[in-house]
Design a protein around this motif. Structure first.
Motif, PDB file in Angstrom:
ATOM      1  N   ARG A 133       0.842  -1.199   0.000  1.00  0.00           N
ATOM      2  CA  ARG A 133       0.000   0.000   0.000  1.00  0.00           C
ATOM      3  C   ARG A 133       0.875   1.246   0.000  1.00  0.00           C
ATOM      4  NH1 ARG A 133      -5.652  -1.229   2.106  1.00  0.00           N
ATOM      5  NH2 ARG A 133      -5.943   0.923   1.523  1.00  0.00           N
ATOM      6  N   HIS A 134       0.454   2.238  -0.773  1.00  0.00           N
ATOM      7  CA  HIS A 134       1.116   3.542  -0.722  1.00  0.00           C
ATOM      8  C   HIS A 134       0.084   4.614  -1.052  1.00  0.00           C
ATOM      9  CE1 HIS A 134       1.532   4.493  -5.075  1.00  0.00           C
ATOM     10  NE2 HIS A 134       1.454   3.190  -5.201  1.00  0.00           N
ATOM     11  N   SER A 135       0.352   5.825  -0.599  1.00  0.00           N
ATOM     12  CA  SER A 135      -0.590   6.925  -0.781  1.00  0.00           C
ATOM     13  C   SER A 135       0.058   8.096  -1.511  1.00  0.00           C
ATOM     14  CB  SER A 135      -1.103   7.411   0.574  1.00  0.00           C
ATOM     15  OG  SER A 135      -1.820   6.390   1.207  1.00  0.00           O
ATOM     16  N   LEU A 136      -0.779   8.854  -2.213  1.00  0.00           N
ATOM     17  CA  LEU A 136      -0.367  10.085  -2.873  1.00  0.00           C
ATOM     18  C   LEU A 136      -1.212  11.223  -2.318  1.00  0.00           C
ATOM     19  CD1 LEU A 136      -0.356   8.889  -6.608  1.00  0.00           C
ATOM     20  CD2 LEU A 136       1.624   9.198  -5.123  1.00  0.00           C
ATOM     21  N   SER A 137      -0.611  12.355  -2.169  1.00  0.00           N
ATOM     22  CA  SER A 137      -1.314  13.537  -1.676  1.00  0.00           C
ATOM     23  C   SER A 137      -2.406  13.941  -2.675  1.00  0.00           C
ATOM     24  CB  SER A 137      -0.322  14.677  -1.471  1.00  0.00           C
ATOM     25  OG  SER A 137      -0.984  15.799  -0.961  1.00  0.00           O
ATOM     26  N   ALA A 138      -3.542  14.371  -2.141  1.00  0.00           N
ATOM     27  CA  ALA A 138      -4.642  14.846  -2.972  1.00  0.00           C
ATOM     28  C   ALA A 138      -5.088  16.210  -2.468  1.00  0.00           C
ATOM     29  CB  ALA A 138      -5.797  13.843  -2.920  1.00  0.00           C
TER      30      ALA A 138
END
Length: 144
Positions: A133-138
């Motif tokens: 899992r990884h996240s990107l800024s929104a």
């Protein structure tokens, strides 16, 4: 007297069920930049800038579309709760090897997220590899 109690309990449960989806709605839009191609539902989306909207506030469908409108897809989501409010808006991906799938959208300050219902493609991919899992800024954005 028993009938009145059952009616009150039933009405209370119904009001909770109708309140849960509204806690995870996107009031305007969320934008993010994807540095690599990814799947949203069964659709493969190219790298680029994206806008996420909820065209119908009464349904659990999101519209994911490129900034130029050349690619778009509707995806179904489920509301998932958290103990604490999310620190910032972001989009989360599940990565299996080199293949990425949009997994969730978090809104800053909310205790719920919109978790994308895994597609058949993702379910089959998950059988062969574990997800990273990884996240990107929104960013929260207004409507065009």
């Amino acid at each position: 007297m028993n009938i009145v109690k059952k009616l009150i309990v039933s009405m209370g449960l119904l009001s909770v069920l109708f309140a849960i989806p509204s806690m995870a709605q996107i009031a305007n839009a969320v934008t993010f930049d994807a540095p690599a191609p990814f799947y949203a539902g069964n659709a493969k989306m190219p790298a680029g800038s994206y806008r996420v909207t909820q065209p119908d506030m009464d349904s659990n469908l999101l519209l994911i579309e490129t900034g130029d409108g050349s690619h778009s897809v509707f995806v179904e989501y489920e509301v998932v709760s958290s103990e604490t409010p999310h620190a910032e808006s972001d989009v989360t991906f599940n990565k299996y090897g080199k293949v990425e799938f949009l997994s969730a959208i978090w809104m800053q300050g909310r205790k719920t997220c919109m978790q994308i219902v895994p597609s058949k493609v993702e379910q089959n991919t998950a059988k062969a590899a574990a997800a990273e899992r990884h996240s990107l800024s929104a960013k929260n954005a207004g409507r065009p």
